[in-house]
Design an enzyme around this catalytic site. Structure first.
Site, PDB file in Angstrom:
ATOM      1  N   ARG A   1      -9.298   1.026   9.505  1.00  0.00           N
ATOM      2  CA  ARG A   1      -8.866  -0.344   9.764  1.00  0.00           C
ATOM      3  C   ARG A   1      -9.880  -1.100  10.619  1.00  0.00           C
ATOM      4  NH1 ARG A   1      -3.105   0.522   9.140  1.00  0.00           N
ATOM      5  NH2 ARG A   1      -1.928  -1.381   9.426  1.00  0.00           N
TER       6      ARG A   1
ATOM      7  N   LYS B   1       0.836  -1.215   0.000  1.00  0.00           N
ATOM      8  CA  LYS B   1       0.000   0.000   0.000  1.00  0.00           C
ATOM      9  C   LYS B   1       0.871   1.267   0.000  1.00  0.00           C
ATOM     10  CE  LYS B   1      -1.984  -1.199   3.901  1.00  0.00           C
ATOM     11  NZ  LYS B   1      -1.263  -2.454   4.211  1.00  0.00           N
TER      12      LYS B   1
HETATM   13  P1  AP5 Z   1       4.942  -1.639   1.814  1.00  0.00           P
HETATM   14  O1  AP5 Z   1       4.590  -0.762   0.663  1.00  0.00           O
HETATM   15  O2  AP5 Z   1       5.751  -1.064   2.913  1.00  0.00           O
HETATM   16  O3  AP5 Z   1       3.621  -2.366   2.342  1.00  0.00           O
HETATM   17  P2  AP5 Z   1       2.377  -1.786   3.149  1.00  0.00           P
HETATM   18  O4  AP5 Z   1       1.154  -2.452   2.610  1.00  0.00           O
HETATM   19  O5  AP5 Z   1       2.402  -0.288   3.154  1.00  0.00           O
HETATM   20  O6  AP5 Z   1       2.710  -2.419   4.547  1.00  0.00           O
HETATM   21  P3  AP5 Z   1       2.787  -1.823   6.014  1.00  0.00           P
HETATM   22  O7  AP5 Z   1       3.442  -2.903   6.816  1.00  0.00           O
HETATM   23  O8  AP5 Z   1       3.405  -0.467   6.078  1.00  0.00           O
HETATM   24  O9  AP5 Z   1       1.305  -1.721   6.319  1.00  0.00           O
HETATM   25  P4  AP5 Z   1       0.672  -1.923   7.649  1.00  0.00           P
HETATM   26  O10 AP5 Z   1      -0.740  -1.697   7.253  1.00  0.00           O
HETATM   27  O11 AP5 Z   1       0.926  -3.169   8.369  1.00  0.00           O
HETATM   28  O12 AP5 Z   1       1.426  -0.869   8.568  1.00  0.00           O
HETATM   29  P5  AP5 Z   1       1.165   0.675   8.839  1.00  0.00           P
HETATM   30  O13 AP5 Z   1       2.434   1.380   8.681  1.00  0.00           O
HETATM   31  O14 AP5 Z   1      -0.037   1.141   8.089  1.00  0.00           O
HETATM   32  O15 AP5 Z   1       5.707  -2.933   1.200  1.00  0.00           O
HETATM   33  C1  AP5 Z   1       6.194  -3.961   2.049  1.00  0.00           C
HETATM   34  C2  AP5 Z   1       7.535  -4.486   1.480  1.00  0.00           C
HETATM   35  O16 AP5 Z   1       7.295  -5.103   0.211  1.00  0.00           O
HETATM   36  C3  AP5 Z   1       8.588  -3.398   1.225  1.00  0.00           C
HETATM   37  O17 AP5 Z   1       9.849  -3.915   1.532  1.00  0.00           O
HETATM   38  C4  AP5 Z   1       8.478  -3.101  -0.291  1.00  0.00           C
HETATM   39  O18 AP5 Z   1       9.724  -2.682  -0.830  1.00  0.00           O
HETATM   40  C5  AP5 Z   1       8.039  -4.450  -0.831  1.00  0.00           C
HETATM   41  N1  AP5 Z   1       7.120  -4.321  -1.956  1.00  0.00           N
HETATM   42  C6  AP5 Z   1       6.056  -3.482  -2.043  1.00  0.00           C
HETATM   43  N2  AP5 Z   1       5.398  -3.659  -3.198  1.00  0.00           N
HETATM   44  C7  AP5 Z   1       6.053  -4.651  -3.850  1.00  0.00           C
HETATM   45  C8  AP5 Z   1       5.839  -5.324  -5.095  1.00  0.00           C
HETATM   46  N3  AP5 Z   1       4.811  -4.992  -5.904  1.00  0.00           N
HETATM   47  N4  AP5 Z   1       6.707  -6.308  -5.454  1.00  0.00           N
HETATM   48  C9  AP5 Z   1       7.732  -6.660  -4.648  1.00  0.00           C
HETATM   49  N5  AP5 Z   1       7.988  -6.055  -3.453  1.00  0.00           N
HETATM   50  C10 AP5 Z   1       7.146  -5.083  -3.059  1.00  0.00           C
HETATM   51  O19 AP5 Z   1       0.728   0.614  10.368  1.00  0.00           O
HETATM   52  C11 AP5 Z   1       1.652   0.307  11.390  1.00  0.00           C
HETATM   53  C12 AP5 Z   1       0.950   0.263  12.723  1.00  0.00           C
HETATM   54  O20 AP5 Z   1       0.357   1.551  13.025  1.00  0.00           O
HETATM   55  C13 AP5 Z   1      -0.220  -0.721  12.862  1.00  0.00           C
HETATM   56  O21 AP5 Z   1       0.221  -2.036  13.142  1.00  0.00           O
HETATM   57  C14 AP5 Z   1      -0.995  -0.093  14.032  1.00  0.00           C
HETATM   58  O22 AP5 Z   1      -0.362  -0.340  15.248  1.00  0.00           O
HETATM   59  C15 AP5 Z   1      -0.875   1.392  13.729  1.00  0.00           C
HETATM   60  N6  AP5 Z   1      -1.974   1.878  12.873  1.00  0.00           N
HETATM   61  C16 AP5 Z   1      -1.848   2.355  11.593  1.00  0.00           C
HETATM   62  N7  AP5 Z   1      -3.046   2.694  11.103  1.00  0.00           N
HETATM   63  C17 AP5 Z   1      -3.964   2.425  12.083  1.00  0.00           C
HETATM   64  C18 AP5 Z   1      -5.366   2.541  12.161  1.00  0.00           C
HETATM   65  N8  AP5 Z   1      -6.094   2.998  11.132  1.00  0.00           N
HETATM   66  N9  AP5 Z   1      -5.967   2.169  13.325  1.00  0.00           N
HETATM   67  C19 AP5 Z   1      -5.262   1.717  14.370  1.00  0.00           C
HETATM   68  N10 AP5 Z   1      -3.914   1.566  14.358  1.00  0.00           N
HETATM   69  C20 AP5 Z   1      -3.268   1.917  13.224  1.00  0.00           C
END
Ligand code: AP5
Length: 210
Positions: free
Chosen positions: A90, A13
């Site tokens: 979420r 994402k």
């Molecule tokens: P990446 O693009 O980083 O993936 P992502 O979907 O953004 O994953 P996140 O882990 O950041 O999402 P998340 O939802 O778990 O965490 P968030 O930061 O929102 O890609 C992942 C990897 O794959 C990278 O190494 C990239 O290079 C590689 N890649 C990407 N696309 C690729 C492709 N097409 N091919 C090959 N490789 C690829 O949230 C973190 C924490 O914040 C949560 O756990 C929670 O504690 C809190 N939080 C955030 N939002 C909320 C909410 N709305 N409510 C409550 N708590 C929240």
């Protein structure tokens, strides 16, 4: 155009949002990035959420909704053609709250197998100061372990350790996956195959938005 990027952790994402925001002239708002920036700057909010993020649990709905509502009122939104909400909502409660203060055009559901999610998250490395994201195999930096632009050391996010990854996947299934049906029933959901290369995923996204 107001979009939500929905999908399991590691589905890409953030990677696709970083590319799509320029292509669509819209603002990328990642709730995870906002929380991490508060933690880094040791704000009151950062102190409250630090342990929650490290474990991979969800920050309480009220805290998250208030943060997003305030972010959507900032001036940069007025100069752009809309936003991507990456990682919000979420929970169903967050989605209900969002409806009271903004209107969505589409919800993009990033579809990826659990096997691929685990590979992506365990290989992810980030630059702490810029937030730039790499992958040790799929998107390696030019110099191993160093950010391409600043040369700073790359780190592994606390929540990309195995125990936290497994918890995040469970939390996703329990609290976030129900939003797929929630938005499908509203006619807003669009599934995207997130297993292709980042450029291919971006092209699929731009095509469905047309
Ligand atoms: P990446 O693009 O980083 O993936 P992502 O979907 O953004 O994953 P996140 O882990 O950041 O999402 P998340 O939802 O778990 O965490 P968030 O930061 O929102 O890609 C992942 C990897 O794959 C990278 O190494 C990239 O290079 C590689 N890649 C990407 N696309 C690729 C492709 N097409 N091919 C090959 N490789 C690829 O949230 C973190 C924490 O914040 C949560 O756990 C929670 O504690 C809190 N939080 C955030 N939002 C909320 C909410 N709305 N409510 C409550 N708590 C929240």
């Amino acid at each position: 155009m107001n979009l939500v990027f929905l999908g399991p952790p590691g589905a890409g994402k953030g990677t696709i949002a970083a590319k799509a925001k320029d292509a669509l002239n819209i603002v990328h708002i990642s709730t995870g990035d906002l929380f991490r920036s508060n933690i880094k700057n040791e704000t009151e909010l950062g102190k409250v959420v630090k342990e929650i993020l490290a474990k991979g649990d969800l920050v309480p709905d009220e805290v998250t909704v208030n943060m997003v509502k305030a972010r959507l009122e900032e001036d940069d939104l007025k100069e752009k053609a809309g936003y991507i909400l990456d990682g919000f909502p979420r929970t169903v409660a967050q989605a209900d709250a969002l409806e009271t203060f903004s209107k969505l055009d589409a919800v993009i559901n990033f579809v990826l197998s659990e096997e691929e999610i685990l590979k992506r998250l365990s290989g992810r490395r980030v630059c702490k100061s810029t937030g730039r994201t790499y992958h040790i195999i799929y998107n390696p930096p030019k110099v191993e372990g160093r950010d391409d632009e600043t040369g700073e050391e790359l780190i592994q996010r606390d929540d990309d350790k195995e125990e936290a990854i497994l918890n995040r996947l469970q939390v996703y299934q329990k609290s976030t996956a129900p939003l797929i049906e929630y938005y499908r029933q509203k006619g807003l959901l669009v599934d995207i195959d997130a297993s292709k290369s980042p450029d291919e995923v971006l092209q699929s996204l731009l095509k469905v938005l047309k």
